[in-house]
Write an enzyme that holds these catalytic residues in place. Structure first.
Site, PDB file in Angstrom:
ATOM      1  N   HIS A   1       0.827  -1.210   0.000  1.00  0.00           N
ATOM      2  CA  HIS A   1       0.000   0.000   0.000  1.00  0.00           C
ATOM      3  C   HIS A   1       0.863   1.263   0.000  1.00  0.00           C
ATOM      4  O   HIS A   1       0.680   2.170  -0.829  1.00  0.00           O
ATOM      5  CB  HIS A   1      -0.913  -0.014   1.234  1.00  0.00           C
ATOM      6  CG  HIS A   1      -1.829   1.166   1.346  1.00  0.00           C
ATOM      7  ND1 HIS A   1      -3.183   1.082   1.105  1.00  0.00           N
ATOM      8  CD2 HIS A   1      -1.590   2.456   1.683  1.00  0.00           C
ATOM      9  CE1 HIS A   1      -3.741   2.265   1.285  1.00  0.00           C
ATOM     10  NE2 HIS A   1      -2.789   3.113   1.645  1.00  0.00           N
ATOM     11  N   GLU A   2       1.809   1.322   0.923  1.00  0.00           N
ATOM     12  CA  GLU A   2       2.645   2.527   1.029  1.00  0.00           C
ATOM     13  C   GLU A   2       3.624   2.616  -0.141  1.00  0.00           C
ATOM     14  O   GLU A   2       3.915   3.721  -0.631  1.00  0.00           O
ATOM     15  CB  GLU A   2       3.397   2.534   2.366  1.00  0.00           C
ATOM     16  CG  GLU A   2       2.493   2.553   3.591  1.00  0.00           C
ATOM     17  CD  GLU A   2       1.528   3.730   3.602  1.00  0.00           C
ATOM     18  OE1 GLU A   2       1.852   4.790   3.032  1.00  0.00           O
ATOM     19  OE2 GLU A   2       0.424   3.579   4.169  1.00  0.00           O
TER      20      GLU A   2
ATOM     21  N   HIS B   1       1.812   4.232  -3.030  1.00  0.00           N
ATOM     22  CA  HIS B   1       1.775   5.694  -2.900  1.00  0.00           C
ATOM     23  C   HIS B   1       3.101   6.307  -3.358  1.00  0.00           C
ATOM     24  O   HIS B   1       3.126   7.266  -4.138  1.00  0.00           O
ATOM     25  CB  HIS B   1       1.529   6.091  -1.441  1.00  0.00           C
ATOM     26  CG  HIS B   1       0.120   5.944  -0.980  1.00  0.00           C
ATOM     27  ND1 HIS B   1      -0.973   6.379  -1.702  1.00  0.00           N
ATOM     28  CD2 HIS B   1      -0.393   5.429   0.176  1.00  0.00           C
ATOM     29  CE1 HIS B   1      -2.080   6.128  -1.032  1.00  0.00           C
ATOM     30  NE2 HIS B   1      -1.751   5.541   0.111  1.00  0.00           N
TER      31      HIS B   1
END
Length: 221
Positions: free
Chosen positions: A26-27, A30
């Site tokens: 997820h990170e 980003h």
């Protein structure tokens, strides 16, 4: 719950592995999207990596195991580096939840492969472990996908909504953002979550699973 933790001791290994994978991807999503859109901030701070140590917040991870709510380390983004700040910020915000949806899709494919073929030569406890891990990863990533799209600060859904709003409204949203964050914490850390958050999961998780099933199942028929 077994003692100190929200989850049973039998569930903990699957929850921990799934969280590490989900939060890391997820990170990274980003950071990678911001980098591709022209912002090197996350890359320069060592966040463009699949090393969980760069993304996992120890306190946030521990709180998930204890109370069921936590966080990873937010990826730093400087929207001033974007040629199209609104559009690219939306893409960066959406990349995280979409990465969890993609993990869920990939995990569901693996479950079909595991159940429908003998490509994974396991039996007994080994097969049970793999099946439980894939099932947990599927459910948890769908929950994270839905949760992060909620329109509350500091979640990705709020950031998307903020960048979709006209500048005049966006300025007001930024002014009252701290109050929205407090309201969000009150909701998720009190019995109010039973009336606001859980109904979304009760409807959303089965809907996403059914949608993924319709996409994947024809491949195995």
């Amino acid at each position: 719950m077994d003692g100190f933790f929200r989850f049973s001791l039998e569930e903990l290994p699957f929850i921990i592995i799934s969280l590490v994978v989900a939060f890391t991807v997820h990170e990274w999503a980003h950071a990678y999207t911001a980098y591709k859109c022209g912002d090197n901030t996350a890359k320069n701070q060592g966040r463009l990596t699949f090393n969980p140590a760069a993304h996992i917040d120890p306190l946030g991870a521990l709180l998930i195991l204890i109370v069921g709510f936590g966080w990873a380390r937010p990826v730093p983004v400087d929207r001033r580096n974007f040629k199209r700040p609104h559009l690219y910020s939306i893409l960066v915000s959406a990349a995280g939840p979409l990465s969890n949806l993609l993990i869920a899709l990939f995990t569901y494919v693996l479950l079909f492969v595991f159940d429908a073929t003998s490509l994974i030569p396991l039996s007994g406890k080994g097969a049970e472990f793999v099946s439980s891990l894939l099932g947990t990863m599927l459910q948890l990533n769908i929950v994270l996908f839905l949760f992060n799209l909620l329109p509350f600060p500091p979640l990705d859904g709020y950031r998307i909504l903020e960048d979709l709003a006209p500048d005049r409204i966006r300025t007001k949203m930024m002014r009252y953002e701290s109050y929205g964050a407090i309201l969000f914490l009150v909701i998720v850390l009190t019995p109010l979550d039973q009336y606001v958050i859980y109904p979304i999961f009760d409807m959303g998780v089965p809907f996403v699973i059914n949608t993924l099933y319709k996409i994947i199942s024809p491949l195995f028929m």
